[in-house]
Design an enzyme around this catalytic site. Structure first.
Site, PDB file in Angstrom:
ATOM      1  N   CYS A  76       0.739  -1.143   0.029  1.00 42.38           N
ATOM      2  CA  CYS A  76       0.119   0.179  -0.131  1.00 42.38           C
ATOM      3  C   CYS A  76       0.982   1.308   0.022  1.00 42.38           C
ATOM      4  CB  CYS A  76      -1.034  -0.005   1.276  1.00 42.38           C
ATOM      5  SG  CYS A  76      -2.090   1.410   1.459  1.00 42.38           S
ATOM      6  N   CYS A  79       0.682   3.126   3.511  1.00 44.37           N
ATOM      7  CA  CYS A  79       1.148   2.561   4.799  1.00 44.37           C
ATOM      8  C   CYS A  79       2.025   1.477   4.716  1.00 44.37           C
ATOM      9  CB  CYS A  79      -0.216   1.975   5.666  1.00 44.37           C
ATOM     10  SG  CYS A  79      -1.063   0.399   5.041  1.00 44.37           S
ATOM     11  N   CYS A 124      -7.297  -1.542   1.667  1.00 42.88           N
ATOM     12  CA  CYS A 124      -6.042  -1.874   2.345  1.00 42.88           C
ATOM     13  C   CYS A 124      -6.592  -2.401   3.717  1.00 42.88           C
ATOM     14  CB  CYS A 124      -4.929  -0.510   2.490  1.00 42.88           C
ATOM     15  SG  CYS A 124      -3.753  -1.298   3.712  1.00 42.88           S
ATOM     16  N   CYS A 127      -4.974   0.407   6.462  1.00 43.13           N
ATOM     17  CA  CYS A 127      -5.373   1.875   6.496  1.00 43.13           C
ATOM     18  C   CYS A 127      -6.704   2.197   5.883  1.00 43.13           C
ATOM     19  CB  CYS A 127      -4.160   2.825   5.774  1.00 43.13           C
ATOM     20  SG  CYS A 127      -4.192   2.613   4.020  1.00 43.13           S
ATOM     21  N   CYS A 148      -8.297  -6.120  -9.969  1.00 42.11           N
ATOM     22  CA  CYS A 148      -7.798  -4.939 -10.621  1.00 42.11           C
ATOM     23  C   CYS A 148      -7.517  -3.826  -9.920  1.00 42.11           C
ATOM     24  CB  CYS A 148      -8.814  -4.712 -11.676  1.00 42.11           C
ATOM     25  SG  CYS A 148      -8.501  -3.442 -13.017  1.00 42.11           S
TER      26      CYS A 148
END
Length: 161
Positions: A76, A79, A124, A127, A148
């Site tokens: 991510c 984070c 995510c 976060c 995707c």
């Protein structure tokens, strides 16, 4: 005129049914990392903020992550939570980085209806940042899933030798 009225009633009923069955958006408190929108704006680029915090979508074929084939981990961008491994990446022809499976515990599933129909959204797990969507048109020889993802929502960490 009567037919039009009946059609409108049926359409309203269907629309209401779809909305009531839709999963609610997760609350920010569900996620380990808690920041204000001002903090996110300060830490993320404008592209990252647009995608991760406002559920935007980058233009297809624009991500530098599309061509990555070397072993490593996609994390991510907000984070650094591990999301996907290169070994599960495939060329979907859509213009966005696509994977057939995530790293266990890396993502959170939700739904969105912003296009007028329900889609399975991928966030995510650490976060709550918007990453992309999941579809059932991935490689049949593996999971059949296509995660995707927006490239601007992720960074790539190459595997060290």
């Amino acid at each position: 005129m009567k037919k039009l009225s009946y059609l409108l009633i049926i359409f309203a009923f269907i629309l209401n049914s779809c909305q009531s069955n839709a999963q609610k958006k997760p609350k920010a408190e569900q996620f380990e990392i808690q920041k204000t929108e001002a903090e996110w704006k300060k830490e993320l680029s404008s592209e990252e903020y647009y995608i991760l915090r406002q559920a935007g979508t980058e233009k297809p074929h624009s991500s530098k992550l599309n061509n990555i084939k070397e072993p490593g981990t996609f994390v991510c961008a907000a984070c650094e939570n591990p999301l996907y491994k290169t070994k599960h990446k495939f060329e979907s022809g859509t213009g966005w980085p696509s994977f057939d499976r995530p790293i266990d515990g890396g993502i959170f599933y939700s739904t969105d209806n912003k296009l007028g129909y329900t889609r399975n959204e991928v966030l995510c797990a650490k976060c709550g940042g918007h990453l992309g969507h999941i579809f059932n048109d991935g490689p049949k020889e593996t999971t059949g899933k296509r995660f995707c993802m927006n490239g601007d929502a992720m960074d790539f960490i190459p595997e060290t030798k």
